[in-house]
Write an enzyme that holds these catalytic residues in place. Structure first.
Site, short mmCIF file in Angstrom:
data_model
loop_
_atom_site.label_atom_id
_atom_site.label_comp_id
_atom_site.label_asym_id
_atom_site.label_seq_id
_atom_site.Cartn_x
_atom_site.Cartn_y
_atom_site.Cartn_z
NE ARG A 26 -7.36 11.87 -47.16
CZ ARG A 26 -8.12 12.48 -46.26
NH1 ARG A 26 -9.42 12.42 -46.33
NH2 ARG A 26 -7.57 13.14 -45.28
NE ARG A 30 -13.91 7.89 -45.44
CZ ARG A 30 -14.31 8.95 -44.73
NH1 ARG A 30 -15.25 8.82 -43.82
NH2 ARG A 30 -13.78 10.14 -44.95
NE ARG A 39 -12.37 3.81 -41.52
CZ ARG A 39 -12.65 3.98 -40.25
NH1 ARG A 39 -13.26 3.02 -39.57
NH2 ARG A 39 -12.34 5.09 -39.62
CG ASP A 76 -4.33 11.78 -40.91
OD1 ASP A 76 -5.12 11.76 -41.88
OD2 ASP A 76 -4.33 12.69 -40.07
CE1 TYR A 156 -8.03 18.68 -38.69
CE2 TYR A 156 -6.11 19.61 -39.80
CZ TYR A 156 -7.39 19.11 -39.84
OH TYR A 156 -8.05 19.03 -41.04
#
Ligand code: 1CP
Length: 348
Positions: A26, A30, A39, A76, A156
């Protein structure tokens, strides 16, 4: 394999490198103000991930600041179910939401007909990132492609999003083993094809994220983690024998050893729960170790970060080793702490 001009690839090929290669899971995201700005203007996460110009830009952002030895393509693990036709969305500040698989007929609706077309922007982003690394002067930085492992992606798909205990997925696997196995087989084929195409587009290494591998008992771990991973490794190696593969069976505990022995991966991502002395003695003779700083130590910074980093490097650098975190960077991590960590690694 001879040494190259990329220490990250050398370590994965079994060499002990002079400088310690590093990257962080990562590393784009963010915690970086330039990511948050982009974003804001881009709309949503998927809009960014499927836009090759934006995905390239985001992949390059941490490299320009910190000069990591590897760039990981911004994408992703849920692009695979999406490309197989399962509805997917990311709401701001929430996790992923999918239309869950509840029964066998939901699995039979998964469809390969638009798979390659759907994922074409990811391949394009890899091509552009490879070119950007060269043109911006990062000739020693390798490019990593990735996918989720079948087990983690299946959680998921069945839960319809994140989960704490994966109870629905695990009960499904126990109660309808044949149907679950069909789903895993679809994901094996999809994942191998996706990774092979990523390599053709410029990825020099691929990582398989099995973030929820630790949820399984040892028998299920063999069935749903080791066996599918080995099949993917074999398929990818058939096409690209020299491209190193990293497996990250997070929270697998002592099953890490079975995983390394049973899958044929070149590198193994260690979560921060793994004991360093055990890993150095048991796993490092078999694979390059990658890890395993607790993201909370990075959040804390200061002396605690120094101590934790030095310990990892002292224990693991005698063998093939890539410095990384034990899981992704937390979004509230101060950028100065990442700077501190990078300076520390570069100085050792
Ligand atoms: O800005 C945002 O709100 C989006 C947050 C985000 C980001 C930055 C998501 C949604 N995905 C990503 C990118 C991403 N995901 C990368 C990019 C490369 C990098 O810099 O590392 C990678 C490798 C992933 C892989 C990924 N996605 C994993 C495996 C690694 C891990 O963290 O365990 C998993 C489990 C996902 C699913 C996912 N996608 C996004 C979120 C918030 C989640 C996790 C949901 C959950 O906790 O269950």
């Amino acid at each position: 394999m001879l040494r190259t001009d990329k220490p990250f690839l050398d370590a994965l090929n079994g060499h002990v490198t002079d400088k310690i290669p590093f990257w962080f899971m990562r590393q784009a995201g963010r915690y970086l103000p330039e990511y948050r700005d982009l974003r804001e203007s881009a709309g949503g996460f998927l809009e960014m991930a499927y836009n090759p110009d934006i995905a390239t830009e985001i992949t390059m952002q941490p490299i320009r600041r910190f000069g990591m030895d590897a760039a990981i393509i911004f994408s992703d693990i849920l692009t695979i179910p999406h490309a197989l036709g399962q509805h997917l969305e990311f709401a701001q500040g929430e996790g992923p939401k999918l239309d869950p698989i509840n029964e066998a007929s939901d699995i039979s609706r998964l469809d390969f007909s638009k798979f390659d077309q759907h994922l074409a922007p990811v391949y394009q982003a890899l091509k552009q990132t490879k070119a950007a690394l060269t043109s911006e002067g990062f000739a020693n930085t390798a490019l990593i492609g990735f996918a989720g492992s079948p087990w983690t992606v299946a959680t998921y798909m069945i839960e319809g999003g994140s989960s704490k205990d994966f109870f629905k997925t695990k009960s499904f696997a126990y109660a309808q083993e044949e149907e679950f196995s069909n789903l895993i087989n679809i994901l094996i084929e999809a994942t191998a094809s996706y990774l092979i195409n990523q390599i053709a587009a410029g990825a020099e290494c691929v990582q398989l994220f099995d973030s929820w591998a630790g949820a399984l008992d040892s028998n299920s771990f063999k069935k749903w983690v080791i066996k599918p991973t080995k099949q993917i490794v074999d398929l990818v190696k058939d096409s690209h024998p020299d491209v190193p593969i990293i497996g990250f069976p997070r929270m697998a505990g002592t099953n890490y050893l079975d995983y390394v022995q049973g899958t044929g991966v070149n590198g193994i991502g260690l979560d921060h729960q793994v004991n360093l002395k055990w890993a150095a003695r048991t796993l490092q003779p078999l694979a390059c170790l990658q890890g395993n700083l607790d993201p909370a130590a990075l959040m804390a910074g200061g002396d605690a970060l120094i101590l934790a980093t030095e310990q990892i490097i002292t224990e693991l650098r005698q063998g093939p080793f890539v410095f990384n975190l034990g899981h992704g960077i937390h979004k509230d991590t101060p950028v100065e702490h990442v700077e501190q960590l990078v300076d520390l690694i570069k100085g050792m």
